[in-house]
Scaffold this motif. Structure first.
Motif, PDB file in Angstrom:
ATOM      1  N   LEU A  76       0.845  -1.195   0.000  1.00 28.74           N
ATOM      2  CA  LEU A  76       0.000   0.000   0.000  1.00 28.74           C
ATOM      3  C   LEU A  76       0.877   1.240   0.000  1.00 28.74           C
ATOM      4  CD1 LEU A  76      -2.719  -0.823   2.700  1.00 28.74           C
ATOM      5  CD2 LEU A  76      -3.078  -0.707   0.231  1.00 28.74           C
ATOM      6  N   VAL A  77       0.454   2.256  -0.743  1.00 24.61           N
ATOM      7  CA  VAL A  77       1.082   3.572  -0.704  1.00 24.61           C
ATOM      8  C   VAL A  77       0.014   4.578  -0.316  1.00 24.61           C
ATOM      9  CG1 VAL A  77       2.035   5.432  -2.127  1.00 24.61           C
ATOM     10  CG2 VAL A  77       2.968   3.129  -2.326  1.00 24.61           C
ATOM     11  N   ASP A  78       0.346   5.470   0.618  1.00 25.72           N
ATOM     12  CA  ASP A  78      -0.591   6.502   1.055  1.00 25.72           C
ATOM     13  C   ASP A  78      -0.328   7.805   0.303  1.00 25.72           C
ATOM     14  OD1 ASP A  78      -2.256   5.997   3.879  1.00 25.72           O
ATOM     15  OD2 ASP A  78      -0.623   4.581   3.523  1.00 25.72           O
ATOM     16  N   LEU A  79      -1.406   8.413  -0.197  1.00 23.50           N
ATOM     17  CA  LEU A  79      -1.345   9.705  -0.886  1.00 23.50           C
ATOM     18  C   LEU A  79      -2.231  10.656  -0.093  1.00 23.50           C
ATOM     19  CD1 LEU A  79      -0.459  11.412  -3.310  1.00 23.50           C
ATOM     20  CD2 LEU A  79      -2.359  10.444  -4.605  1.00 23.50           C
ATOM     21  N   VAL A  80      -1.616  11.659   0.547  1.00 23.93           N
ATOM     22  CA  VAL A  80      -2.316  12.495   1.517  1.00 23.93           C
ATOM     23  C   VAL A  80      -2.394  13.938   1.019  1.00 23.93           C
ATOM     24  CG1 VAL A  80      -2.390  13.277   3.919  1.00 23.93           C
ATOM     25  CG2 VAL A  80      -1.455  11.013   3.367  1.00 23.93           C
ATOM     26  N   THR A 100       1.562   2.501  -9.125  1.00 23.22           N
ATOM     27  CA  THR A 100       1.263   1.528  -8.070  1.00 23.22           C
ATOM     28  C   THR A 100       0.499   0.325  -8.630  1.00 23.22           C
ATOM     29  OG1 THR A 100      -0.732   2.790  -7.462  1.00 23.22           O
ATOM     30  CG2 THR A 100       1.295   3.241  -6.228  1.00 23.22           C
ATOM     31  N   HIS A 101      -0.427   0.585  -9.553  1.00 24.48           N
ATOM     32  CA  HIS A 101      -1.187  -0.526 -10.141  1.00 24.48           C
ATOM     33  C   HIS A 101      -0.260  -1.484 -10.881  1.00 24.48           C
ATOM     34  CE1 HIS A 101      -4.572  -2.652 -11.905  1.00 24.48           C
ATOM     35  NE2 HIS A 101      -3.995  -2.532 -13.094  1.00 24.48           N
ATOM     36  N   ALA A 102       0.691  -0.917 -11.636  1.00 25.62           N
ATOM     37  CA  ALA A 102       1.633  -1.763 -12.376  1.00 25.62           C
ATOM     38  C   ALA A 102       2.521  -2.564 -11.431  1.00 25.62           C
ATOM     39  CB  ALA A 102       2.494  -0.892 -13.288  1.00 25.62           C
ATOM     40  N   ALA A 103       2.770  -2.021 -10.231  1.00 30.15           N
ATOM     41  CA  ALA A 103       3.619  -2.704  -9.250  1.00 30.15           C
ATOM     42  C   ALA A 103       2.830  -3.641  -8.343  1.00 30.15           C
ATOM     43  CB  ALA A 103       4.357  -1.668  -8.413  1.00 30.15           C
ATOM     44  N   GLY A 104       1.516  -3.748  -8.557  1.00 30.94           N
ATOM     45  CA  GLY A 104       0.700  -4.603  -7.706  1.00 30.94           C
ATOM     46  C   GLY A 104       0.505  -4.034  -6.309  1.00 30.94           C
ATOM     47  N   VAL A 105       0.537  -2.710  -6.208  1.00 33.28           N
ATOM     48  CA  VAL A 105       0.418  -2.026  -4.921  1.00 33.28           C
ATOM     49  C   VAL A 105      -0.837  -1.162  -4.930  1.00 33.28           C
ATOM     50  CG1 VAL A 105       1.504  -0.324  -3.389  1.00 33.28           C
ATOM     51  CG2 VAL A 105       2.914  -2.006  -4.577  1.00 33.28           C
ATOM     52  N   GLY A 106      -1.561  -1.151  -3.825  1.00 31.17           N
ATOM     53  CA  GLY A 106      -2.752  -0.326  -3.724  1.00 31.17           C
ATOM     54  C   GLY A 106      -2.423   1.106  -3.334  1.00 31.17           C
ATOM     55  N   THR A 107      -3.355   2.034  -3.600  1.00 32.93           N
ATOM     56  CA  THR A 107      -3.193   3.442  -3.233  1.00 32.93           C
ATOM     57  C   THR A 107      -4.310   3.838  -2.288  1.00 32.93           C
ATOM     58  OG1 THR A 107      -2.232   3.938  -5.401  1.00 32.93           O
ATOM     59  CG2 THR A 107      -2.973   5.804  -4.085  1.00 32.93           C
ATOM     60  N   VAL A 108      -3.937   4.383  -1.130  1.00 32.07           N
ATOM     61  CA  VAL A 108      -4.909   4.882  -0.163  1.00 32.07           C
ATOM     62  C   VAL A 108      -4.877   6.402  -0.222  1.00 32.07           C
ATOM     63  CG1 VAL A 108      -5.621   4.940   2.257  1.00 32.07           C
ATOM     64  CG2 VAL A 108      -4.529   2.883   1.326  1.00 32.07           C
ATOM     65  N   VAL A 109      -5.967   7.021  -0.671  1.00 29.83           N
ATOM     66  CA  VAL A 109      -6.032   8.481  -0.800  1.00 29.83           C
ATOM     67  C   VAL A 109      -6.758   9.054   0.411  1.00 29.83           C
ATOM     68  CG1 VAL A 109      -6.846  10.411  -2.208  1.00 29.83           C
ATOM     69  CG2 VAL A 109      -6.052   8.306  -3.312  1.00 29.83           C
ATOM     70  N   SER A 110      -6.130  10.023   1.078  1.00 26.41           N
ATOM     71  CA  SER A 110      -6.706  10.630   2.278  1.00 26.41           C
ATOM     72  C   SER A 110      -6.692  12.141   2.150  1.00 26.41           C
ATOM     73  CB  SER A 110      -5.908  10.223   3.526  1.00 26.41           C
ATOM     74  OG  SER A 110      -5.835   8.826   3.671  1.00 26.41           O
ATOM     75  N   VAL A 134       4.564   7.125   2.133  1.00 29.33           N
ATOM     76  CA  VAL A 134       3.552   8.175   2.209  1.00 29.33           C
ATOM     77  C   VAL A 134       3.978   9.334   1.321  1.00 29.33           C
ATOM     78  CG1 VAL A 134       2.328   9.803   3.690  1.00 29.33           C
ATOM     79  CG2 VAL A 134       2.935   7.543   4.570  1.00 29.33           C
ATOM     80  N   ILE A 135       3.047   9.788   0.475  1.00 26.15           N
ATOM     81  CA  ILE A 135       3.266  10.948  -0.387  1.00 26.15           C
ATOM     82  C   ILE A 135       2.337  12.065   0.100  1.00 26.15           C
ATOM     83  CG2 ILE A 135       3.152  11.864  -2.731  1.00 26.15           C
ATOM     84  CD1 ILE A 135       3.428   8.919  -3.705  1.00 26.15           C
ATOM     85  N   PHE A 136       2.913  13.141   0.607  1.00 26.11           N
ATOM     86  CA  PHE A 136       2.129  14.308   1.005  1.00 26.11           C
ATOM     87  C   PHE A 136       2.118  15.310  -0.153  1.00 26.11           C
ATOM     88  CE2 PHE A 136       3.521  12.656   5.128  1.00 26.11           C
ATOM     89  CZ  PHE A 136       2.348  12.705   5.860  1.00 26.11           C
ATOM     90  N   VAL A 137       0.998  16.033  -0.305  1.00 23.54           N
ATOM     91  CA  VAL A 137       0.858  16.992  -1.408  1.00 23.54           C
ATOM     92  C   VAL A 137       0.648  18.397  -0.847  1.00 23.54           C
ATOM     93  CG1 VAL A 137      -0.436  17.597  -3.484  1.00 23.54           C
ATOM     94  CG2 VAL A 137      -0.135  15.189  -2.864  1.00 23.54           C
ATOM     95  N   THR A 138       1.464  19.347  -1.338  1.00 23.34           N
ATOM     96  CA  THR A 138       1.407  20.773  -0.972  1.00 23.34           C
ATOM     97  C   THR A 138       1.236  20.973   0.533  1.00 23.34           C
ATOM     98  OG1 THR A 138      -0.970  20.928  -1.419  1.00 23.34           O
ATOM     99  CG2 THR A 138       0.526  21.509  -3.204  1.00 23.34           C
ATOM    100  N   SER A 139       2.119  20.421   1.288  1.00 16.98           N
ATOM    101  CA  SER A 139       2.053  20.561   2.735  1.00 16.98           C
ATOM    102  C   SER A 139       3.452  20.438   3.310  1.00 16.98           C
ATOM    103  CB  SER A 139       1.138  19.494   3.338  1.00 16.98           C
ATOM    104  OG  SER A 139       1.701  18.208   3.170  1.00 16.98           O
TER     105      SER A 139
END
Length: 358
Positions: A76-80, A100-110, A134-139
């Motif tokens: 799982l990868v988190d996108l916040v 992530t889809h190509a790597a067989g990994v899910g994405t959790v968007v928060s 975890v990928i944080f956006v504009t923070s």
């Protein structure tokens, strides 16, 4: 050594640390098991003092629920996001999910809305299920969150950081200064000198860089920077509209407006329309982002292309590499912006540059 003295051999042993239970945490905190459970589930019906004590004990004892997995195998990868109500957020999500889809990994968007309670609940959820990154956006990553993710061995990356990120946190952005300068140069080359600018939130590095690029272009052309022509928005349609209303109400209004997001540029369109001004006959307009909607606007919007999907894809690839223990070459990456010239900008004509046609 005496012959009758037994030899002493050193034997390597691995001592497994006993797993900490909720009951043990509750006993140490002097509270009930349900109270600890409420904190773990992000519930708000716990006093701040009790919550702080329980969270400290959970960290000190490295508590992990029975169903939690090792971070390296979370899949799982988190996108916040601070906010999700923008088309550019969808472009970033698309880029992340392609990888992530190509790597067989899910994405959790928060979405945390910059609220401490929402951030705390998100962190509790992540602690219970683990994450590859975890990928944080504009923070910015608050120090307690950064410390906790480091303890959990979860790699962190920021897209368009709000301020200066910690030295050990990689960042991905775009060449915002160059994009701001290129857009302003384009309007100058068309003969415009009264160029309005609608900035994004001043606390964001990308906003300040675009504004600095605008200023640099004017100064290089020998055009005085008029602070009355600079307004601040928040990247949304409504603030672009409000800023354009103010600019067009000036005694000497701009003949062109550069908005530092496509949505704000579309707000400028509406302000011009309500005054009977045609784009670009009476007002040239430039945006920033190159969202899919920009080429379907009427007229199609000249804008600075920010490679949002590519930024998301690169962020996903980077955190997956970090989760595998790989070393990245550079912690600060900027992808190139590009001016997309369409039909919303035109040369300034003295006869028709300011007044609507009769």
């Amino acid at each position: 050594m005496r012959r009758d003295q037994p030899a002493v051999r050193s034997t390597a042993m691995t001592v497994s640390r006993p797993r900490v239970t909720i009951a043990a945490i509750a006993q140490a905190a002097g509270v009930s098991v349900p109270t600890v459970s409420r904190v773990l589930n992000g519930r708000t019906d716990v006093s701040p003092q009790t919550r702080e004590l329980i969270e400290r004990l959970l960290r000190e004892h490295d508590y992990r629920p029975r169903n939690s997995r090792h971070p390296g195998r979370a899949k799982l990868v988190d996108l916040v996001f601070d906010d999700l109500d923008s088309p550019w957020a969808l472009e970033l999500i698309r880029g992340v999910e392609d990888v992530t889809h190509a790597a067989g990994v899910g994405t959790v968007v928060s979405q945390v809305h910059r609220r401490s309670t929402a951030t705390r609940q998100w962190l509790q959820n992540l602690r219970s299920r683990a994450s590859d990154g975890v990928i944080f956006v504009t923070s910015d990553v608050a120090e307690p969150v950064h410390t906790e993710l480091h303890r959990l061995k979860v790699p962190v990356l920021i897209i368009d950081p709000a301020g200066g990120a910690a030295a050990d946190v990689p960042t991905i952005g775009a060449t915002n200064w160059s994009g701001g300068r290129t857009a302003t140069d384009h309007l100058l080359e068309l003969g415009h000198r009264r160029i309005g600018f609608v900035a994004g939130p001043r606390q964001l590095l990308c906003s300040r860089a675009r504004l600095d690029g605008y200023r640099a272009a004017l100064e290089a052309a020998g055009v005085r920077v008029d602070e009355a022509l600079i307004r601040t928005g928040d990247f949304r349609y409504e603030t672009g509209f409000a800023a354009a209303q103010h600019l067009l109400d000036l005694a000497d209004p701009p003949t062109a407006i550069f908005a530092s997001s496509d949505l704000m540029a579309l707000g400028v369109y509406e302000a011009a329309r309500r005054r009977g001004l045609r784009v670009p006959d009476h007002l040239s307009v430039i945006g920033f982002d190159d969202l899919p909607e920009s080429q379907w606007a009427s007229p199609p919007l000249t804008t600075v292309r920010q490679p949002l999907a590519e930024m998301g894809a690169l962020a996903a690839r980077t955190v997956l590499r970090l989760s595998r223990g790989e070393t990245i070459e550079t912690p600060r990456l900027e992808l190139v912006t590009k001016l997309m010239v369409r039909e919303s900008t035109a040369p300034l004509f003295a006869e028709a540059g300011r007044q609507p046609a009769e």
